[in-house]
Scaffold this motif. Sequence first.
Motif, PDB file in Angstrom:
ATOM      1  N   SER A  97      98.271  16.337  13.336  1.00 38.31           N
ATOM      2  CA  SER A  97      97.540  16.653  14.565  1.00 38.31           C
ATOM      3  C   SER A  97      96.190  17.300  14.261  1.00 38.31           C
ATOM      4  CB  SER A  97      98.368  17.572  15.466  1.00 38.31           C
ATOM      5  OG  SER A  97      98.389  18.888  14.941  1.00 38.31           O
ATOM      6  N   GLY A  98      95.974  17.683  13.003  1.00 38.09           N
ATOM      7  CA  GLY A  98      94.704  18.291  12.623  1.00 38.09           C
ATOM      8  C   GLY A  98      94.696  19.804  12.692  1.00 38.09           C
ATOM      9  N   ASP A  99      95.829  20.415  13.016  1.00 42.25           N
ATOM     10  CA  ASP A  99      95.950  21.870  13.029  1.00 42.25           C
ATOM     11  C   ASP A  99      96.206  22.321  11.598  1.00 42.25           C
ATOM     12  OD1 ASP A  99      96.466  24.531  13.423  1.00 42.25           O
ATOM     13  OD2 ASP A  99      98.257  24.228  14.653  1.00 42.25           O
ATOM     14  N   LEU A 100      95.153  22.690  10.894  1.00 41.53           N
ATOM     15  CA  LEU A 100      95.245  22.926   9.459  1.00 41.53           C
ATOM     16  C   LEU A 100      95.373  24.389   9.070  1.00 41.53           C
ATOM     17  CD1 LEU A 100      92.571  20.296   8.374  1.00 41.53           C
ATOM     18  CD2 LEU A 100      95.036  19.987   8.706  1.00 41.53           C
TER      19      LEU A 100
ATOM     20  N   MET B 229     118.937  19.357   7.100  1.00 40.89           N
ATOM     21  CA  MET B 229     118.585  20.632   7.731  1.00 40.89           C
ATOM     22  C   MET B 229     117.162  21.052   7.370  1.00 40.89           C
ATOM     23  SD  MET B 229     122.100  22.863   7.584  1.00 40.89           S
ATOM     24  CE  MET B 229     122.538  22.487   5.886  1.00 40.89           C
ATOM     25  N   PHE B 230     116.785  20.863   6.123  1.00 42.44           N
ATOM     26  CA  PHE B 230     115.452  21.254   5.657  1.00 42.44           C
ATOM     27  C   PHE B 230     114.381  20.381   6.294  1.00 42.44           C
ATOM     28  CE2 PHE B 230     112.495  22.228   2.002  1.00 42.44           C
ATOM     29  CZ  PHE B 230     112.488  23.591   2.193  1.00 42.44           C
ATOM     30  N   LEU B 231     114.706  19.138   6.516  1.00 44.60           N
ATOM     31  CA  LEU B 231     113.775  18.187   7.130  1.00 44.60           C
ATOM     32  C   LEU B 231     113.328  18.666   8.508  1.00 44.60           C
ATOM     33  CD1 LEU B 231     112.482  15.404   6.601  1.00 44.60           C
ATOM     34  CD2 LEU B 231     114.521  14.371   7.553  1.00 44.60           C
ATOM     35  N   THR B 232     114.192  19.364   9.224  1.00 38.73           N
ATOM     36  CA  THR B 232     113.813  19.864  10.553  1.00 38.73           C
ATOM     37  C   THR B 232     112.678  20.882  10.449  1.00 38.73           C
ATOM     38  OG1 THR B 232     115.453  21.652  10.599  1.00 38.73           O
ATOM     39  CG2 THR B 232     116.156  19.496  11.429  1.00 38.73           C
ATOM     40  N   HIS B 233     112.603  21.618   9.355  1.00 40.23           N
ATOM     41  CA  HIS B 233     111.498  22.558   9.148  1.00 40.23           C
ATOM     42  C   HIS B 233     110.230  21.806   8.735  1.00 40.23           C
ATOM     43  CE1 HIS B 233     114.168  26.011   9.438  1.00 40.23           C
ATOM     44  NE2 HIS B 233     115.018  25.330   8.683  1.00 40.23           N
ATOM     45  N   GLY B 234     110.401  20.794   7.925  1.00 37.96           N
ATOM     46  CA  GLY B 234     109.258  20.027   7.456  1.00 37.96           C
ATOM     47  C   GLY B 234     108.619  19.167   8.530  1.00 37.96           C
ATOM     48  N   TYR B 235     109.428  18.693   9.486  1.00 35.23           N
ATOM     49  CA  TYR B 235     108.897  17.834  10.544  1.00 35.23           C
ATOM     50  C   TYR B 235     107.817  18.556  11.359  1.00 35.23           C
ATOM     51  CZ  TYR B 235     108.562  14.876  14.652  1.00 35.23           C
ATOM     52  OH  TYR B 235     108.078  14.084  15.667  1.00 35.23           O
ATOM     53  N   GLY B 236     108.057  19.804  11.693  1.00 37.31           N
ATOM     54  CA  GLY B 236     107.060  20.576  12.433  1.00 37.31           C
ATOM     55  C   GLY B 236     105.765  20.735  11.654  1.00 37.31           C
TER      56      GLY B 236
END
Length: 127
Positions: A33-36, A19-26
Amino acid sequence: MNKSQSYTSLLLRVSFSAMFLTHGYGKFMKLISGDLGFADPVGVGELPTLIFAVFAEFFCPILLILGFKTKLAAIPPAIVMIVAAFLIHWNDSWGKIEFPLLYLTGFMAIYLLGPGTYSLDWRLKKI
């Protein structure tokens, strides 16, 4: 560790981590993607905070699912949830604080219970 404790450890590790991995994936996709741009609640900078969040929410859950370095891998997600509950969401409604506290409780339980016999930690100990 008896069989029941090992199943409990496996259930906690896999369920909380998946479940936590779904938050980390984003966050992982945001980083690559470089959106820092990211929140900086402890004042170390947006990029270091994002990198730590990705490590804690994406890579540590993978380690926990595998049961590899379980006790160490449970610490970063717990730290992130302490920050989320007590710094980011502290002035929000209970509903916003509740989820970080639930995850924190799960990762603390994983740390205290340990990896169990259904883990890479256990298998590597046998070698």
